[in-house]
Each structure stands twice: as C-alpha cells, then as structure tokens.
Design an enzyme around this catalytic site. Structure first.
Site: not given
Length: 290
Positions: A154, A44, A117
C-alpha cells in the site's frame, strides 16, 4: 523458447468474518489459477475489515504469527494444490511487536519469507502507526519458479525508492497489495487516478510490470464508514495499463508476460546502464549534529 508468466490481481470486498474472507480468497485464487495465473495477488489485509480508520486496542487480537496465521495456513494448501505463488498480506504478531506484512508462499506451499511494510501512514482514516511497527526486513525480492517478485504494501507504492530498490535486487515484477479509498477529511477527494499514475511511473522508470490489488466497498470497522475504490490494475513494463477494474468490480485480472522480452526491453532503454548512483548523494544527506 520464451519464458512466459501469467500474473493476476484479485479485487474483492471483505467482511468482519475471517472464515468468510478466507473462503472468498480461496475461490478467487482458484478462479485465477484456472485462468492460467502463476502468481496471484490478494488485496492488503484481506483477513477482515480495514481496521486502521481509528485507534482501538481490540484489533491487536486479530494478529497472528506469520507461520500460524489462518490466512497463511489455508493459502499454503491452495498454493500447493494449484501450483501457484501467493504473496499473502497479514496482520503479523512477532513476539511483542506487530507488523503489516506479506508472507511469500511458493508453488509448493512453502513459506519463502516475510516482508514487513516499510512506510507506515498516519492520517485521517489511515492511522496505521498505532497498529504497525515500521518494517525491519528491508525490501525483498524472491526468486520463484515463475520469475523474481518484489512486493511493497500500500503506502510503499507511493515511494519511487522502494520500486527502484526492488528492481535493483533483480525483480521481474512488482506487486502491491492495497487498501485505499476515501479521505475522511475531504469527501470530494478521489485519489484513484493519481494512485494508478504513480505506479505507472514506477513501471516506466524501471521497465517493469506493476500489479496492484485493492479492495472495494464501504466498510464500518470502528463506527464510521470508509469506502474503498477498487481500480485494481496490471501495468506493463512501459507503464500502459493492460488490465483494470472499475470501482465496484469483483473478480480477477490476468495478464501474461514474456520474461525474455521484458529483459530485452529493459536493456534497450538503458536506465540501469546510465544511472549515476555516485551523483545521488543529495538523496542521503548527512545527519545533522546537535
């Protein structure tokens, strides 16, 4: 004839220098491709130091539109040259909005789309809500030459709903670019084991391989050290960790998978035959009225 796909996870340390980080990515992706990898995952926000440890407006200048982000521009060339698929993690600027995003680049070097995200953390050392707007793309699955790919970023990897949604959309593999390590509020806390375990659970429950790529090393983006624990891995559809790194390894992990055998394995277990979505209403309670 079986359909075989080799996936790779890159683990590396990164500096404050964008150019150096891109060069390192190009080198490690080339190494993975030379080892036969078809789909290669970088960690990431590999463009620089992980800057979300504190709130500082200066970092907004390091965001770029998806199509012109230096990491995307350079890795499009690599994808085409090596004939590989690359989920590219970036700090994205979209008009007045900012996102933590993945740009999917296919083996011809073309952009297939963007995932933003969904779950944005906000706690000591990971103050991402200051920088990133929650994603508005929904969960995405891309059909590539080497199989269908779902990508979470993540904090997304801790949520079973995200893994299930991508699998229901037809993913053959789940990829998670990651930046995770020390917890500033507790120096004794090491989450590396449960970090791996939650994704192994996604692999088991969805009968799907999971690939996680984390950075490692100690960084100081805002005047305070933050250490990242590596431990990148590739888990098979039964949850077994097939390849893994320790906390200070730099390099690439590769693992081959038989797509037809994976589909058979998933069908035999019957998770998607026996699931009862009509019984899961408690997952979606009605909004309370004022």
């Amino acid at each position: 004839m079986s359909r075989l796909t080799t996936v790779a996870a890159v683990q590396a340390s990164f500096s404050a220098d964008l150019r150096d980080n891109i060069d390192k990515a190009v080198s490690l992706i080339g190494q993975a491709a030379d080892n036969g990898a078809h789909i290669i995952l970088m960690p990431e926000l590999f463009q620089g130091l992980y800057f979300c440890t504190h709130q500082d407006e200066k970092w907004f200048s390091s965001a770029y539109p998806a199509e012109t982000h230096p990491c995307v521009v350079e890795l499009k060339k690599v994808a085409k040259d090596k004939g590989v698929v690359l989920p590219v993690s970036i700090f994205e600027k979209a008009g007045p909005e900012y996102y933590n995003s993945v740009v999917m680049v296919d083996d011809a070097g073309e952009i297939m789309g963007v995932y933003r995200k969904t779950h944005i953390p906000d706690g000591p050392g990971y103050q991402e809500k200051y920088y990133f707007k929650p994603g508005n793309t929904g969960f995405k699955v891309w059909k590539t030459k080497f199989g269908a790919i779902g990508v979470g970023i993540c904090w997304d990897q801790w949520f079973p709903e995200a893994a299930r949604a991508m699998t229901l959309k037809g993913a053959d593999f789940l990829f998670y670019p990651t930046a995770i390590g020390s917890e500033p509020y507790d120096d004794t806390l090491d989450t590396s084991t449960i970090w791996q375990r939650v994704m192994q659970g996604h692999a088991v429950a969805n009968a799907i391989p999971v690939i996680a790529a984390n950075r490692f090393g100690t960084e100081n983006a805002n005047g305070e050290d933050q250490s990242f624990y590596g431990c990148s891995f590739i888990a098979g559809q039964n949850g077994e960790i097939m390849q893994s790194f320790g906390k200070t390894d730099e390099g690439v992990l590769t693992q081959g998978f038989d797509l037809d055998a994976m589909q058979k394995y998933r069908a035999v277990w019957g998770f998607f035959r026996d699931r009862r979505p009509e019984m899961y209403g408690d997952l979606f309670p009605p909004s309370s009225s004022c």
